[in-house]
Design a protein around this motif. Structure first.
Motif, PDB file in Angstrom:
ATOM      1  N   GLY A  16       0.808  -1.208   0.000  1.00  0.00           N
ATOM      2  CA  GLY A  16       0.000   0.000   0.000  1.00  0.00           C
ATOM      3  C   GLY A  16       0.840   1.255   0.000  1.00  0.00           C
ATOM      4  O   GLY A  16       0.497   2.249  -0.644  1.00  0.00           O
ATOM      5  N   VAL A  20       1.612   2.013  -6.140  1.00  0.00           N
ATOM      6  CA  VAL A  20       0.278   2.460  -6.508  1.00  0.00           C
ATOM      7  C   VAL A  20       0.273   2.760  -7.995  1.00  0.00           C
ATOM      8  O   VAL A  20       1.317   2.882  -8.629  1.00  0.00           O
ATOM      9  CB  VAL A  20      -0.130   3.737  -5.738  1.00  0.00           C
ATOM     10  N   LYS A  39       0.789   9.810  -0.698  1.00  0.00           N
ATOM     11  CA  LYS A  39       0.939   9.630  -2.144  1.00  0.00           C
ATOM     12  C   LYS A  39       2.318  10.098  -2.611  1.00  0.00           C
ATOM     13  O   LYS A  39       2.944   9.479  -3.482  1.00  0.00           O
ATOM     14  CB  LYS A  39      -0.154  10.397  -2.876  1.00  0.00           C
ATOM     15  N   GLN A 122       0.983  -4.851  -7.239  1.00  0.00           N
ATOM     16  CA  GLN A 122      -0.090  -4.335  -6.403  1.00  0.00           C
ATOM     17  C   GLN A 122      -0.386  -2.867  -6.722  1.00  0.00           C
ATOM     18  O   GLN A 122       0.508  -2.111  -7.105  1.00  0.00           O
ATOM     19  CB  GLN A 122       0.269  -4.455  -4.920  1.00  0.00           C
ATOM     20  N   THR A 123      -1.626  -2.489  -6.577  1.00  0.00           N
ATOM     21  CA  THR A 123      -2.024  -1.093  -6.736  1.00  0.00           C
ATOM     22  C   THR A 123      -2.906  -0.715  -5.559  1.00  0.00           C
ATOM     23  O   THR A 123      -3.343  -1.573  -4.785  1.00  0.00           O
ATOM     24  CB  THR A 123      -2.793  -0.850  -8.046  1.00  0.00           C
ATOM     25  N   VAL A 124      -3.171   0.571  -5.420  1.00  0.00           N
ATOM     26  CA  VAL A 124      -3.935   1.051  -4.269  1.00  0.00           C
ATOM     27  C   VAL A 124      -5.006   2.021  -4.713  1.00  0.00           C
ATOM     28  O   VAL A 124      -4.779   2.859  -5.589  1.00  0.00           O
ATOM     29  CB  VAL A 124      -3.002   1.765  -3.262  1.00  0.00           C
ATOM     30  N   GLN A 125      -6.158   1.895  -4.103  1.00  0.00           N
ATOM     31  CA  GLN A 125      -7.228   2.859  -4.290  1.00  0.00           C
ATOM     32  C   GLN A 125      -7.356   3.673  -3.009  1.00  0.00           C
ATOM     33  O   GLN A 125      -7.373   3.116  -1.918  1.00  0.00           O
ATOM     34  CB  GLN A 125      -8.559   2.165  -4.589  1.00  0.00           C
ATOM     35  N   TYR A 126      -7.405   4.997  -3.159  1.00  0.00           N
ATOM     36  CA  TYR A 126      -7.553   5.877  -1.998  1.00  0.00           C
ATOM     37  C   TYR A 126      -9.015   6.269  -1.825  1.00  0.00           C
ATOM     38  O   TYR A 126      -9.660   6.701  -2.773  1.00  0.00           O
ATOM     39  CB  TYR A 126      -6.710   7.136  -2.169  1.00  0.00           C
ATOM     40  N   THR A 142      -7.359   3.296   2.636  1.00  0.00           N
ATOM     41  CA  THR A 142      -7.022   2.820   1.302  1.00  0.00           C
ATOM     42  C   THR A 142      -7.460   1.369   1.146  1.00  0.00           C
ATOM     43  O   THR A 142      -7.779   0.696   2.128  1.00  0.00           O
ATOM     44  CB  THR A 142      -5.512   2.922   1.017  1.00  0.00           C
ATOM     45  N   VAL A 143      -7.437   0.906  -0.082  1.00  0.00           N
ATOM     46  CA  VAL A 143      -7.706  -0.503  -0.373  1.00  0.00           C
ATOM     47  C   VAL A 143      -6.602  -0.998  -1.291  1.00  0.00           C
ATOM     48  O   VAL A 143      -6.341  -0.404  -2.342  1.00  0.00           O
ATOM     49  CB  VAL A 143      -9.073  -0.703  -1.049  1.00  0.00           C
ATOM     50  N   VAL A 144      -5.921  -2.064  -0.886  1.00  0.00           N
ATOM     51  CA  VAL A 144      -4.831  -2.632  -1.674  1.00  0.00           C
ATOM     52  C   VAL A 144      -5.393  -3.670  -2.631  1.00  0.00           C
ATOM     53  O   VAL A 144      -6.113  -4.588  -2.225  1.00  0.00           O
ATOM     54  CB  VAL A 144      -3.776  -3.285  -0.765  1.00  0.00           C
ATOM     55  N   PRO A 150      -9.510  -7.783  -2.357  1.00  0.00           N
ATOM     56  CA  PRO A 150      -9.053  -6.449  -1.938  1.00  0.00           C
ATOM     57  C   PRO A 150      -8.851  -6.410  -0.426  1.00  0.00           C
ATOM     58  O   PRO A 150      -9.609  -7.022   0.327  1.00  0.00           O
ATOM     59  CB  PRO A 150     -10.199  -5.536  -2.375  1.00  0.00           C
TER      60      PRO A 150
END
Length: 214
Positions: A16, A20, A39, A122-126, A142-144, A150
């Protein structure tokens, strides 16, 4: 069991914090905001990881150096240690408190830095930050996203005279501070504050000489 949970927690934390989607950085994040700071740190570290083959190969000293320089300055390890100590913090002398912060910081870095070299896609949503301009403490959610389901990952942050800093994190309902609190309390009940310091020192020596595991 607890060790597995903590390692899993940090692996996701590293994902996380370090990896991202590049679309998040079309514009330079505002470091004056808590989510903007995270970020910004992510972007900096991600660039470092991609440009360093040794880190990608799992060179732990290089990983530790990266974390120490680019992550640690944005954390409040004194508060993290104080919270993990609970009521026992006030029983420690100023010198012991300094030692505890230093050893706990080293323990966290050495125990979990290996996760960084294993990160791939991996990517992350904020999530939208729910906070007012006057708030002194916030939680950045956040969500990984990666392989598997997720995973929610929350950062507990505080506003200090030198900017926003992370002092605790939650992975799937487990806070870092809580994960260590019982272990610290047990050590202190058996061997006192000095016993906990020696325990941390010995553990750090073991980790310093241990071969990295893949």
């Amino acid at each position: 069991m607890k060790t597995r949970i903590l390692k899993a927690w940090f692996s996701v934390f590293a994902a996380g914090l370090f990896l991202v989607g590049t679309s998040l950085f079309a514009q330079t994040p505002d470091q004056s905001t808590p989510d903007g700071l995270i970020k910004s740190v992510v972007s900096d570290v991600m660039t470092s990881v991609k440009s360093d083959p040794e880190i990608q190969k799992g060179n732990i000293p290089r990983v530790v150096d990266l974390v120490d320089k680019k992550i640690v300055p944005y954390t409040d390890m004194r508060r993290t240690t104080e919270m993990a100590m609970g009521p026992n913090w006030k029983k420690a002398t100023p010198e012991q408190q300094t030692q505890l912060v230093s050893e706990f910081r080293t323990l966290l870095i050495r125990t979990y830095s290996g996760a960084l070299s294993q990160l791939r896609d991996q990517t992350v949503q904020y999530k939208a930050l729910r906070a007012s301009p006057d708030d002194q403490e916030v939680v950045v959610k956040t969500v990984v996203l990666g392989r598997g389901d997720p995973v929610p990952l929350d950062y507990r942050m505080e506003k200090t005279p030198t900017g926003w800093k992370v002092y605790d994190m939650n992975i799937m309902g487990v806070w870092l501070v809580e994960a260590y609190r019982n272990q610290f309390a047990n050590q202190i009940s058996q061997n006192g504050i000095e016993g906990l310091i020696k325990f941390l020192q010995e553990r750090n020596k073991q980790l310093a000489t241990a071969k990295p595991s893949n």
